[in-house]
Design an enzyme around this catalytic site. Structure first.
Site, PDB file in Angstrom:
ATOM      1  N   CYS A 201     -27.496  -1.499  26.914  1.00  0.00           N
ATOM      2  CA  CYS A 201     -28.402  -1.931  25.178  1.00  0.00           C
ATOM      3  C   CYS A 201     -29.512  -1.408  26.414  1.00  0.00           C
ATOM      4  O   CYS A 201     -29.848  -0.089  26.718  1.00  0.00           O
ATOM      5  CB  CYS A 201     -29.396  -3.167  25.086  1.00  0.00           C
ATOM      6  SG  CYS A 201     -30.206  -3.585  24.009  1.00  0.00           S
TER       7      CYS A 201
ATOM      8  N   ASP B 218     -32.008 -11.907  28.764  1.00  0.00           N
ATOM      9  CA  ASP B 218     -32.198 -12.118  28.313  1.00  0.00           C
ATOM     10  C   ASP B 218     -32.862 -13.630  28.691  1.00  0.00           C
ATOM     11  O   ASP B 218     -34.170 -13.757  28.438  1.00  0.00           O
ATOM     12  CB  ASP B 218     -32.720 -12.015  26.604  1.00  0.00           C
ATOM     13  CG  ASP B 218     -31.729 -10.904  25.736  1.00  0.00           C
ATOM     14  OD1 ASP B 218     -31.377 -10.515  25.953  1.00  0.00           O
ATOM     15  OD2 ASP B 218     -32.627 -10.678  25.224  1.00  0.00           O
TER      16      ASP B 218
HETATM   17  P1  RI2 Z   1     -36.625  -6.304  29.649  1.00  0.00           P
HETATM   18  C1  RI2 Z   1     -33.115  -7.216  25.396  1.00  0.00           C
HETATM   19  O1  RI2 Z   1     -32.908  -7.835  24.086  1.00  0.00           O
HETATM   20  C2  RI2 Z   1     -31.794  -6.942  25.513  1.00  0.00           C
HETATM   21  O2  RI2 Z   1     -30.700  -7.024  25.842  1.00  0.00           O
HETATM   22  C3  RI2 Z   1     -32.807  -6.192  27.207  1.00  0.00           C
HETATM   23  O3  RI2 Z   1     -30.669  -6.452  27.986  1.00  0.00           O
HETATM   24  C4  RI2 Z   1     -33.062  -7.966  28.016  1.00  0.00           C
HETATM   25  O4  RI2 Z   1     -34.249  -7.516  26.591  1.00  0.00           O
HETATM   26  C5  RI2 Z   1     -33.902  -7.439  29.135  1.00  0.00           C
HETATM   27  O5  RI2 Z   1     -34.886  -6.484  28.936  1.00  0.00           O
HETATM   28  P2  RI2 Z   1     -33.285  -7.108  22.991  1.00  0.00           P
HETATM   29  O6  RI2 Z   1     -35.146  -7.781  22.610  1.00  0.00           O
HETATM   30  O7  RI2 Z   1     -36.565  -7.906  29.769  1.00  0.00           O
HETATM   31  O8  RI2 Z   1     -32.979  -6.221  23.005  1.00  0.00           O
HETATM   32  O9  RI2 Z   1     -35.275  -6.511  30.433  1.00  0.00           O
HETATM   33  O10 RI2 Z   1     -33.428  -7.951  22.027  1.00  0.00           O
HETATM   34  O11 RI2 Z   1     -37.074  -4.964  28.847  1.00  0.00           O
END
Ligand code: RI2
Length: 310
Positions: free
Chosen positions: A129, A200
């Site tokens: 991701c 998350d």
């Molecule tokens: P930071 C994202 O969720 C991903 O799952 C990623 O690992 C997590 O947020 C943390 O991201 P999504 O918004 O807080 O893409 O480290 O569903 O940026």
């Protein structure tokens, strides 16, 4: 786009659509949007409190798994709850959102410091991701001289792996994008010595709720005896009952945008999964590299309890 330019409904819309995404970013936007909303709310203290409660609920509905939204909203709500009058409540909400941002940014800096030290001088890393925290760690490690080689999974269906790959390429870090189902091959054949993902939400038992597919990558890392690290500040931790942490379901069209499926085919699109704590070698927190349960204990000890909005 600056978050401050958004009204509450606009913020909810861009969070829900994932135009603004990433656990940290959406928590910051939620806090800012709620504070701006209250600045624009006239009337009595009671009016401001009611508006805060309604606004908080709207924000919490957008991405129900991400506890960062809860922390951001809680910090603003607590300030409103303690204010003696409407004017003070509006000012306190703005100050709380600002403070929340400062705290989150500082915590991420500290996580990045520990993460970059972990990576040392030369590492081959697999990530899943797009996590801003992981991205900053990789860039900082490279800046300090690490000769990194990174494999990034595409991350179906939203393909945030493209964001990771492009950001790393821009920082001149050698990066290879692979489909999610290549994780086994990559872990077996590419000399990966660290898996590094974001989070998350992290439960009090140290289990990690992250992008769908993370648990599979973690299981494969275990199979191949590759250490699995999660990078997270305290603002991803929650004392909610792990069984009560909701997993967000997103629309079927994200999996089938060309609508090739016949009517009657069910599509299941949960966007997060839970990686058990025993699959996680260490969580990289602002307090250092900690085993999952210890990380939860330390991080939750530095957070106020999250209360439901009034
Ligand atoms: P930071 C994202 O969720 C991903 O799952 C990623 O690992 C997590 O947020 C943390 O991201 P999504 O918004 O807080 O893409 O480290 O569903 O940026």
């Amino acid at each position: 786009m600056t978050s401050h330019a958004l009204d509450l409904e606009g913020a909810c819309r861009v969070i829900k659509s994932m135009e603004v995404r990433g656990a940290e970013a959406i928590g910051l936007l939620a806090a800012d949007a709620l504070a701006v909303h209250l600045e624009q709310t006239s009337g009595s203290l009671e009016d401001v409190r009611v508006a805060a409660g309604i606004g908080a609920r709207r924000l919490l509905e957008t991405r129900p798994t991400a506890v960062t939204i809860r922390h951001g909203v809680r910090s603003v709500m607590a300030a409103v709850g303690a204010a003696p009058n409407a004017e003070a409540a509006r000012a306190a909400a703005a100050a709380a959102a600002h403070q929340y941002r400062e705290d989150v940014v500082q915590a991420q800096r500290d996580v990045v410091e520990h993460g970059a030290a972990l990576l040392g001088t030369a590492r081959t890393v697999l990530t899943h991701c797009h996590s801003s925290t992981v991205g900053h760690i990789l860039v900082e490690a490279a800046r300090r001289g690490a000769e990194l080689r990174v494999f990034a999974t595409e991350t179906r269906p939203f393909q945030q792996g493209f964001i990771t790959a492009n950001a790393l390429a821009e920082a001149d870090i050698p990066v290879t994008l692979v489909v999610d189902s290549a994780a086994h091959r990559v872990l077996r054949d590419e000399g990966i010595d660290r898996v590094l993902v974001g989070a998350d939400t992290i439960a009090s038992d140290g289990s990690v709720y992250n992008k769908i597919g993370t648990a599979g990558v973690a299981a494969l890392a275990r199979l191949h005896k590759v250490p699995f690290y999660c990078a997270s500040s305290r603002f991803k931790f929650t004392d909610q009952d792990p069984a009560a942490i909701p997993i967000e379901q997103r629309p079927a069209r994200e999996i089938d945008p060309l609508q090739r499926l016949r009517a009657g085919v069910r599509v299941d699109n949960p966007v997060f999964d839970r990686t058990p704590a025993e699959y996680v070698s260490r969580i990289i927190t602002e307090y250092g590299l900690l085993r999952p349960a210890e990380a939860a204990r330390r991080c939750l000890g530095h957070l106020p309890a999250i209360e439901a909005p009034a």
